[in-house]
Write a protein that holds these residues in place. Structure first.
Motif, PDB file in Angstrom:
ATOM      1  N   LYS A 243      59.543 -58.973  21.640  1.00 24.85           N
ATOM      2  CA  LYS A 243      59.949 -58.942  20.230  1.00 24.85           C
ATOM      3  C   LYS A 243      59.407 -57.726  19.491  1.00 24.85           C
ATOM      4  O   LYS A 243      59.875 -57.403  18.398  1.00 24.85           O
ATOM      5  CB  LYS A 243      59.509 -60.229  19.524  1.00 24.85           C
ATOM      6  CG  LYS A 243      58.008 -60.466  19.527  1.00 24.85           C
ATOM      7  CD  LYS A 243      57.691 -61.800  18.855  1.00 24.85           C
ATOM      8  CE  LYS A 243      56.198 -62.066  18.843  1.00 24.85           C
ATOM      9  NZ  LYS A 243      55.875 -63.369  18.206  1.00 24.85           N
ATOM     10  N   GLN A 244      58.431 -57.055  20.093  1.00 24.81           N
ATOM     11  CA  GLN A 244      57.907 -55.827  19.480  1.00 24.81           C
ATOM     12  C   GLN A 244      58.581 -54.582  20.041  1.00 24.81           C
ATOM     13  O   GLN A 244      58.196 -53.458  19.711  1.00 24.81           O
ATOM     14  CB  GLN A 244      56.392 -55.747  19.703  1.00 24.81           C
ATOM     15  CG  GLN A 244      55.605 -56.904  19.095  1.00 24.81           C
ATOM     16  CD  GLN A 244      55.757 -56.992  17.593  1.00 24.81           C
ATOM     17  OE1 GLN A 244      56.093 -56.014  16.928  1.00 24.81           O
ATOM     18  NE2 GLN A 244      55.514 -58.187  17.041  1.00 24.81           N
ATOM     19  N   GLY A 245      59.586 -54.788  20.917  1.00 21.05           N
ATOM     20  CA  GLY A 245      60.364 -53.668  21.443  1.00 21.05           C
ATOM     21  C   GLY A 245      59.741 -52.951  22.621  1.00 21.05           C
ATOM     22  O   GLY A 245      60.198 -51.869  23.002  1.00 21.05           O
ATOM     23  N   ILE A 246      58.702 -53.532  23.232  1.00 22.65           N
ATOM     24  CA  ILE A 246      58.047 -52.878  24.361  1.00 22.65           C
ATOM     25  C   ILE A 246      58.815 -53.155  25.651  1.00 22.65           C
ATOM     26  O   ILE A 246      59.129 -54.310  25.962  1.00 22.65           O
ATOM     27  CB  ILE A 246      56.589 -53.341  24.488  1.00 22.65           C
ATOM     28  CG1 ILE A 246      55.789 -52.841  23.275  1.00 22.65           C
ATOM     29  CG2 ILE A 246      55.947 -52.849  25.782  1.00 22.65           C
ATOM     30  CD1 ILE A 246      54.349 -53.276  23.260  1.00 22.65           C
TER      31      ILE A 246
ATOM     32  N   GLU B 101      62.666 -40.645  26.977  1.00 19.93           N
ATOM     33  CA  GLU B 101      61.209 -40.522  27.150  1.00 19.93           C
ATOM     34  C   GLU B 101      60.693 -41.577  28.123  1.00 19.93           C
ATOM     35  O   GLU B 101      59.843 -41.290  28.978  1.00 19.93           O
ATOM     36  CB  GLU B 101      60.516 -40.668  25.791  1.00 19.93           C
ATOM     37  CG  GLU B 101      59.009 -40.440  25.855  1.00 19.93           C
ATOM     38  CD  GLU B 101      58.334 -40.621  24.501  1.00 19.93           C
ATOM     39  OE1 GLU B 101      57.101 -40.493  24.436  1.00 19.93           O
ATOM     40  OE2 GLU B 101      59.055 -40.888  23.502  1.00 19.93           O
ATOM     41  N   GLU B 102      61.212 -42.830  27.986  1.00 18.69           N
ATOM     42  CA  GLU B 102      60.779 -43.906  28.872  1.00 18.69           C
ATOM     43  C   GLU B 102      61.166 -43.611  30.321  1.00 18.69           C
ATOM     44  O   GLU B 102      60.381 -43.851  31.240  1.00 18.69           O
ATOM     45  CB  GLU B 102      61.396 -45.237  28.433  1.00 18.69           C
ATOM     46  CG  GLU B 102      60.772 -45.830  27.182  1.00 18.69           C
ATOM     47  CD  GLU B 102      61.499 -47.082  26.715  1.00 18.69           C
ATOM     48  OE1 GLU B 102      60.931 -47.812  25.893  1.00 18.69           O
ATOM     49  OE2 GLU B 102      62.639 -47.317  27.171  1.00 18.69           O
TER      50      GLU B 102
ATOM     51  N   PRO C 170      56.138 -48.669  14.905  1.00 15.66           N
ATOM     52  CA  PRO C 170      56.420 -48.746  13.463  1.00 15.66           C
ATOM     53  C   PRO C 170      55.762 -49.928  12.753  1.00 15.66           C
ATOM     54  O   PRO C 170      55.571 -49.895  11.539  1.00 15.66           O
ATOM     55  CB  PRO C 170      57.950 -48.880  13.422  1.00 15.66           C
ATOM     56  CG  PRO C 170      58.319 -49.457  14.757  1.00 15.66           C
ATOM     57  CD  PRO C 170      57.333 -48.894  15.720  1.00 15.66           C
ATOM     58  N   ASN C 171      55.429 -50.992  13.504  1.00 14.66           N
ATOM     59  CA  ASN C 171      54.840 -52.183  12.884  1.00 14.66           C
ATOM     60  C   ASN C 171      53.323 -52.014  12.805  1.00 14.66           C
ATOM     61  O   ASN C 171      52.603 -52.216  13.776  1.00 14.66           O
ATOM     62  CB  ASN C 171      55.200 -53.433  13.700  1.00 14.66           C
ATOM     63  CG  ASN C 171      54.772 -54.718  12.996  1.00 14.66           C
ATOM     64  OD1 ASN C 171      53.836 -54.735  12.201  1.00 14.66           O
ATOM     65  ND2 ASN C 171      55.476 -55.806  13.289  1.00 14.66           N
ATOM     66  N   GLU C 172      52.857 -51.637  11.626  1.00  9.94           N
ATOM     67  CA  GLU C 172      51.436 -51.337  11.456  1.00  9.94           C
ATOM     68  C   GLU C 172      50.566 -52.565  11.664  1.00  9.94           C
ATOM     69  O   GLU C 172      49.482 -52.478  12.249  1.00  9.94           O
ATOM     70  CB  GLU C 172      51.190 -50.762  10.060  1.00  9.94           C
ATOM     71  CG  GLU C 172      49.778 -50.232   9.867  1.00  9.94           C
ATOM     72  CD  GLU C 172      49.597 -49.552   8.517  1.00  9.94           C
ATOM     73  OE1 GLU C 172      48.443 -49.443   8.086  1.00  9.94           O
ATOM     74  OE2 GLU C 172      50.610 -49.150   7.910  1.00  9.94           O
TER      75      GLU C 172
ATOM     76  N   LEU D 179      44.956 -52.190  27.942  1.00  8.54           N
ATOM     77  CA  LEU D 179      44.781 -50.752  27.767  1.00  8.54           C
ATOM     78  C   LEU D 179      46.136 -50.048  27.785  1.00  8.54           C
ATOM     79  O   LEU D 179      46.388 -49.138  26.975  1.00  8.54           O
ATOM     80  CB  LEU D 179      43.886 -50.180  28.875  1.00  8.54           C
ATOM     81  CG  LEU D 179      43.671 -48.662  28.839  1.00  8.54           C
ATOM     82  CD1 LEU D 179      43.082 -48.214  27.501  1.00  8.54           C
ATOM     83  CD2 LEU D 179      42.771 -48.209  29.991  1.00  8.54           C
ATOM     84  N   CYS D 180      47.016 -50.491  28.663  1.00 11.62           N
ATOM     85  CA  CYS D 180      48.363 -49.912  28.736  1.00 11.62           C
ATOM     86  C   CYS D 180      49.105 -50.105  27.413  1.00 11.62           C
ATOM     87  O   CYS D 180      49.710 -49.164  26.881  1.00 11.62           O
ATOM     88  CB  CYS D 180      49.140 -50.556  29.887  1.00 11.62           C
ATOM     89  SG  CYS D 180      50.840 -49.984  30.017  1.00 11.62           S
ATOM     90  N   VAL D 181      49.061 -51.321  26.873  1.00 13.47           N
ATOM     91  CA  VAL D 181      49.736 -51.608  25.599  1.00 13.47           C
ATOM     92  C   VAL D 181      49.150 -50.758  24.482  1.00 13.47           C
ATOM     93  O   VAL D 181      49.879 -50.208  23.644  1.00 13.47           O
ATOM     94  CB  VAL D 181      49.618 -53.113  25.254  1.00 13.47           C
ATOM     95  CG1 VAL D 181      50.128 -53.388  23.838  1.00 13.47           C
ATOM     96  CG2 VAL D 181      50.406 -53.949  26.258  1.00 13.47           C
ATOM     97  N   MET D 182      47.826 -50.627  24.461  1.00  8.34           N
ATOM     98  CA  MET D 182      47.168 -49.825  23.421  1.00  8.34           C
ATOM     99  C   MET D 182      47.649 -48.373  23.458  1.00  8.34           C
ATOM    100  O   MET D 182      47.828 -47.732  22.418  1.00  8.34           O
ATOM    101  CB  MET D 182      45.649 -49.877  23.614  1.00  8.34           C
ATOM    102  CG  MET D 182      45.034 -51.232  23.323  1.00  8.34           C
ATOM    103  SD  MET D 182      44.878 -51.563  21.554  1.00  8.34           S
ATOM    104  CE  MET D 182      43.393 -50.652  21.184  1.00  8.34           C
TER     105      MET D 182
END
Length: 719
Positions: free
Chosen positions: A55-58, A10-11, A166-168, A156-159
């Protein structure tokens, strides 16, 4: 581009699409060689492990490409911004140095990347980023407006990327930050579409149920809403054209976030809220006809639709403080639904305030194909009269430009300011005079012995700091004055005298003091001799009671020998060769046999013997020279004399025992008392001894100085 394993399927699809769009959009400002150099650097960074997911996998490649695309779509095409956002992470990961960027892409791109690094460093301070102060600090830190715009686009891109993260908690925190930090910044810069999308996504991640509910209802009714807007606009449009007005009219449904705010404010369901629809009429009209034409449109609209007087906002007659001019009315449209209508001219639509106008000029240049050249020299001087600093815990404080470390200490707490001796600024020791800079982290250093000083009023730059210093000085002066008054009252009591306020007021005035506090402060500081005050008090008291007393000069003073034991030799010869005169040894200096001395005729008619180096000698000679008589010791000692020694040393075990042991072993020297105060490892003491003469005293002082731990021994005037 980097190898396939670095991306998910997908990426990879997303990156290829974004890359092609970016390549197409940036043709006016970027060459193919720019793209090839960026692509080569990013590929090398990925293969060498310098371009990892956070660390958030982005994925940083996905994030940076899409941020660059948002800049192209929503802001404008500018080479430095696009390259800076694409390679910023290469510098952060230490794959590239700033110097290498400067050499490869130029000074301007290096400048933008430095601003991004500096601004992002604020987060490391763990400050309360939801505060208005943090927004202001971020703006002042960025220096270049392009840095702020990049950060807004990146958020905005991150949002958009974290919709299914998965990390709420992470999703919630990012959403909150977007709402209270980045959306207001976007609004301030005139990036309204970004602002609305940030707010909508923030609501989506913080209150998904409400967001879905409103979005679902809006989707269900989109066709009918579009039809409704057309039905509302068409008759208005025809009427305005008939009046010969030149205008643009458009309508929209407000954002999900805006609708939710109105539902809360009006405590109503979606169908019942005011202003669900917004219509804007923008007039093309000469400056001198602006207000008249706006009111003409108002009259036409309110003739056609019933207005709600409570919802009218007239910013034509009195513009907002930021310069905003417009006329807002809410009317009841077809089907009994409320519609907001905004009426303004093209000039009003484009200008909110001076600063916004500068930003808009920059953004308009981009929208019309310009290269955003104006941004290159556009500096953020919005908050050049304020500085924003942190405590070590990350708390953020705002002070005026020019504020010092002392101001900061008093801002935190008055007690902290009063004890401030300096501070540690970004890890470096600085004095209380240090001028604060935005972004400084400050740890205030204190001392229990510190007290406010008069010159602090010249160091403090804030009115709040100076007020607190004045209050502290007044409190200290009052305490000192109380001490000085108690000291004088004790001396009066020792002499079995009553102190009358009336006489004291005359005495204070006669001595030239403007206030009672000043007088007692000087007394406490030992700038006035207590004995002199008492002598002057007695003079005034005698005058008050009309008691006669004789004033005699030293020449007129007849020295009358007193009756005494003729077998006893005199120790003193006064006024020439006269012996047998009554005298007293002055307690202010405790003269002993061997000292250089003089006599002073007191108001009682007795003679007091002072050392020539007495603390009061200078005053006596300058004010009462006519009452001074010569005095000297005769060749024969006959008494023991009181003498006080001041001893300073380390507070070691046994040091006092060693001192007293030496004194006890001295022939013809006796100790009458000892007083010791200890503080912070040091002791200071006063030892009262009886000695025969100065020779014996000097010998004792010399021996006491040899005691281990003793730093100094001096003869004292303390009685």
């Amino acid at each position: 581009m980097p190898e396939k394993s670095y991306f998910t399927p997908e990426e990879r699809e997303n990156v290829l699409s974004a890359y092609r769009q970016l390549l197409r959009h940036s043709v006016p400002v970027m060459s193919l060689s720019d793209f090839n150099r960026m692509r080569k650097l990013i590929t090398e960074a990925v293969t060498t492990g310098h371009y990892q997911r956070n660390k958030q996998g982005i994925n940083p490649v996905v994030r940076n490409l899409n941020t660059a695309l948002i800049l192209c779509d929503r802001v404008g095409v500018e080479r430095s911004m696009l390259i800076a956002v694409s390679i910023f992470n290469l510098v952060v990961s230490e794959f590239l140095t700033i110097e290498a960027v400067q050499k490869e892409f130029g000074d301007d791109i290096a400048h933008v990347i430095r601003g991004l690094i500096k601004s992002n460093s604020l987060y490391a301070k763990q400050a309360a980023v939801e505060s208005e102060n943090f927004r202001k600090l971020l703006l002042s830190f960025a220096e270049d407006i392009r840095v702020i715009i990049i950060m807004i686009a990146d958020r905005l891109c991150v949002m958009k990327m974290i919709n299914h993260h998965p990390n709420e908690k992470y999703r919630y925190d990012v959403a909150c930050e977007a709402s209270y930090l980045y959306a207001p910044l976007a609004h301030r810069l005139g990036l309204y579409s970004i602002k609305s999308e940030l707010e909508d996504l923030s609501l989506k991640y913080t209150n998904r149920e409400i967001y879905d509910q409103i979005a679902h209802k809006l989707n269900e009714t989109k066709r009918s809403r579009d039809k409704y807007i057309t039905e509302f606009i068409e008759p208005v449009k025809r009427k305005l054209e008939a009046e010969g007005l030149n205008f643009e009219i458009k309508g929209r449904t407000k954002s999900i976030f805006s609708i939710w705010n109105k539902m809360k404010k009006q405590k109503a369901d979606l169908e019942d809220i005011y202003d669900l629809f917004a219509i804007r009429v923008i007039l093309e009209t000469p400056l001198d006809q602006e207000k008249a034409d706006c009111w003409k449109v108002y009259s036409i609209v309110t003739d056609m639709y019933q207005p709600n007087p409570k919802r009218m906002k007239d910013w034509l007659s009195i513009p907002k403080s930021n310069g905003y001019e417009s006329l807002h009315i809410t009317v009841l449209g077809p089907g009994q639904r409320w519609v907001e209508v905004q009426i303004r001219t093209r000039r009003m639509d484009e200008i909110a305030d001076d600063w916004m106008n500068n930003v808009r000029e920059v953004l308009d240049a981009a929208e019309h194909g310009g290269a955003l050249e104006l941004m290159r020299d556009f500096k953020m001087d919005l908050y050049d009269k304020e500085v924003f600093v942190f405590t070590p815990k990350g708390d953020l404080y705002k002070l005026p430009l020019g504020a010092t470390l002392l101001d900061f200490a008093f801002l935190i707490h008055t007690g902290l300011g009063c004890k401030c001796v300096g501070g540690r600024v970004n890890g470096k020791i600085e004095t209380i005079k240090y001028k604060l800079k935005s972004g400084d982290t400050i740890e205030v250093l204190t001392s229990p012995n510190q007290t406010p000083k008069q010159d602090w009023l010249n160091i403090a730059a804030t009115s709040k700091g100076r007020v607190k210093i004045k209050q502290a000085l007044n409190e200290q002066q009052n305490k000192d004055a109380e001490y000085g008054k108690e000291l004088l009252q004790r001396r009066f009591k020792n002499r079995k005298m009553e102190m009358e306020d009336g006489i004291m007021m005359k005495l204070i005035k006669k001595m030239g003091y403007k206030t009672v506090t000043d007088f007692y402060n000087e007394l406490a500081a030992e700038h006035i001799d207590v004995n002199r005050v008492i002598d002057l008090y007695l003079e005034i008291e005698r005058k008050e009671n009309n008691e006669p007393y004789e004033v005699r000069t030293a020449e007129d003073f007849t020295l009358q020998p007193s009756e005494h034991d003729e077998t006893k030799e005199d120790e003193l010869i006064i006024g020439g060769d006269v012996k047998g005169i009554d005298y007293k040894l002055a307690k202010c200096c405790n003269p002993i046999f061997g000292d250089d001395i003089f006599g002073f005729v007191s108001t009682e008619g007795t003679i007091k013997i002072h050392r020539k180096d007495c603390p009061n000698a200078k005053h006596i000679y300058s004010r009462y020279r006519y009452r001074v008589v010569n005095a000297r010791w005769s060749g024969k000692m006959g008494s023991k004399y009181i003498c006080v020694l001041r001893v300073v040393g380390n507070d070691d075990i046994g040091i006092v025992t060693n001192i007293t042991s030496i004194i006890s072993k001295e022939k013809n020297i006796y100790m009458r008392g000892i007083s010791i105060d200890s503080n912070d490892g040091l002791f200071q003491g006063h030892i009262t001894v009886m000695v025969d003469d100065t020779s014996a005293l000097n010998g004792l002082i010399k021996k006491l100085k040899t005691v281990k731990g003793v730093k100094d021994v001096q003869r004292s005037s303390v009685n």
